[in-house]
Scaffold this motif. Structure first.
Motif, PDB file in Angstrom:
ATOM      1  N   THR A   1       0.827  -1.209   0.000  1.00  0.00           N
ATOM      2  CA  THR A   1       0.000   0.000   0.000  1.00  0.00           C
ATOM      3  C   THR A   1       0.861   1.259   0.000  1.00  0.00           C
ATOM      4  OG1 THR A   1      -0.107   0.129   2.420  1.00  0.00           O
ATOM      5  CG2 THR A   1      -1.819  -1.167   1.293  1.00  0.00           C
ATOM      6  N   GLY A   2       2.064   1.160   0.610  1.00  0.00           N
ATOM      7  CA  GLY A   2       2.928   2.327   0.711  1.00  0.00           C
ATOM      8  C   GLY A   2       2.419   3.359   1.702  1.00  0.00           C
ATOM      9  N   ASP A   3       1.434   2.960   2.528  1.00  0.00           N
ATOM     10  CA  ASP A   3       0.856   3.875   3.517  1.00  0.00           C
ATOM     11  C   ASP A   3       1.731   3.882   4.766  1.00  0.00           C
ATOM     12  OD1 ASP A   3      -0.655   4.901   5.731  1.00  0.00           O
ATOM     13  OD2 ASP A   3      -2.455   4.697   4.496  1.00  0.00           O
ATOM     14  N   PRO A   4       2.308   5.038   5.128  1.00  0.00           N
ATOM     15  CA  PRO A   4       3.217   5.099   6.286  1.00  0.00           C
ATOM     16  C   PRO A   4       2.552   4.648   7.583  1.00  0.00           C
ATOM     17  CG  PRO A   4       3.390   7.106   4.985  1.00  0.00           C
ATOM     18  CD  PRO A   4       2.221   6.341   4.453  1.00  0.00           C
ATOM     19  N   LEU A   8       2.328   0.916   7.812  1.00  0.00           N
ATOM     20  CA  LEU A   8       3.663   0.400   8.110  1.00  0.00           C
ATOM     21  C   LEU A   8       3.994   0.580   9.585  1.00  0.00           C
ATOM     22  CD1 LEU A   8       6.049   1.416   5.179  1.00  0.00           C
ATOM     23  CD2 LEU A   8       5.838  -0.854   6.191  1.00  0.00           C
ATOM     24  N   ALA A  47       9.942   3.309   8.237  1.00  0.00           N
ATOM     25  CA  ALA A  47       8.770   3.519   7.378  1.00  0.00           C
ATOM     26  C   ALA A  47       9.081   4.536   6.288  1.00  0.00           C
ATOM     27  CB  ALA A  47       7.585   3.981   8.227  1.00  0.00           C
ATOM     28  N   ARG A  48       9.797   5.608   6.650  1.00  0.00           N
ATOM     29  CA  ARG A  48      10.164   6.617   5.643  1.00  0.00           C
ATOM     30  C   ARG A  48      11.094   6.022   4.592  1.00  0.00           C
ATOM     31  NH1 ARG A  48      10.555  10.268  10.030  1.00  0.00           N
ATOM     32  NH2 ARG A  48      12.846  10.074  10.032  1.00  0.00           N
ATOM     33  N   THR A  71       8.732   3.941   2.237  1.00  0.00           N
ATOM     34  CA  THR A  71       7.827   4.739   1.403  1.00  0.00           C
ATOM     35  C   THR A  71       8.614   5.622   0.429  1.00  0.00           C
ATOM     36  OG1 THR A  71       7.703   6.392   3.176  1.00  0.00           O
ATOM     37  CG2 THR A  71       5.959   4.736   3.077  1.00  0.00           C
TER      38      THR A  71
END
Length: 300
Positions: free
Chosen positions: A190-193, A196, A228-229, A232
């Motif tokens: 999803t790439g949603d921080p 994560l 997480a950063r 993403t």
């Protein structure tokens, strides 16, 4: 003892009967399958030259000579690893389900524990592996590492205390590990921080091993927000199609990562309290040859 045609088949059969055990010993001491295979070749030559009429216990003898060869190689490799570009991670092995079902074996080859073993001296590591994983007696270990039994007891105690202070607090079942891996995989997709952050432990550590051949983090990244950063931000820069598929590496759930269909790396994880505490991404192509076919491992 001469090795004529009559004795050679028995010599070969004895070695092959214990080969998976000897490989496991060498791999746990070295953290490298390629080096473990070299050690097995050297151990075979020692076995062929041995006076087998004087060998009372073939298994013990073979474990002893394999440990000696592995210890010699580990001492020689120490300087090379200190000069390694970025973090050095163990070579991942594709393992069959029976490895995961053997709790002791799975723990002994887990990425998390293997990394802790990297912090031991070569002798401490060999002693710890033989005693804790393979339950070898102190007298036999003493012969393998060239120390007195009393010294081996002290080394074993010191190594165990060191490892216990750094190893995971508890073992996680395969089902729990797979569930956490799937949650992490969905979060990455999803790439949603925030998703994560929900699956990462607050003090999660990300380590990447590119060996100076492929791009990877040059030092560990610690903390859920920073990790997480990294994900993403990094995923947005990927040129091509990135896909992941669940697999079993070193007896634990992991992800096989492909870029445009080609293997890019293996991501192993460690888990505590249903969250990811460690991420170990091996991208060094020299360490990826053992993830297309299962490697048999055993403690017995």
């Amino acid at each position: 003892m001469s090795n004529d045609g009559a004795t050679e088949p028995a010599t070969t059969e004895a070695f092959l009967a214990h080969r998976n055990l000897l490989f496991t010993v060498a791999y746990e001491v070295l953290g490298s399958a390629a080096d473990a295979e070299d050690v097995l070749q050297e151990s075979w030559l020692q076995w062929v030259k041995a006076d087998r009429g004087q060998v009372r216990d073939q298994r013990a003898f073979l474990v002893r000579i394999t440990t000696r060869q592995a210890l010699n190689r580990l001492r020689a490799l120490k300087r090379h690893r200190e000069a390694y570009v970025g973090p050095w991670l163990p070579e991942p092995l594709l393992t069959a389900p029976d490895v995961a079902e053997d709790v002791e074996l799975a723990e002994s080859v887990s990425m998390a524990l293997m990394l802790v073993l990297e912090t031991l001296s070569p002798t401490e590591r060999a002693v710890f592996v033989l005693r804790e994983a393979f339950d070898v007696g102190y007298d036999e270990i003493a012969e393998a590492v060239g120390k007195s039994p009393a010294a081996v007891r002290q080394i074993a105690h010191r190594a165990r205390r060191h490892v216990d202070a750094r190893r995971p607090r508890r073992e996680v079942s395969s089902d729990e590990g797979r569930a956490v891996l799937e949650s992490f995989r969905r979060a990455v997709d999803t790439g949603d921080p925030q998703i994560l952050l929900d699956v990462l432990a607050p003090q999660v550590v990300l380590m990447g091993d590119g060996g100076g051949i492929r791009h990877a983090t040059l030092r560990p990244v610690t903390g859920a927000e920073r990790v997480a950063r990294m994900f993403t931000g990094g995923l947005g820069k990927v040129q091509g199609t990135l896909t992941t598929e669940p697999t079993m590496v070193n007896g634990h759930p992991a992800l096989l990562v492909r870029l445009d269909g080609e293997i890019d790396g293996v991501m192993a994880i460690s888990v505590e309290d249903a969250r990811v505490t460690g991420l170990y991404y091996v991208r060094n192509p020299e360490k990826l040859s053992r993830i297309t076919a299962t490697t048999p491992l055993t403690l017995r």
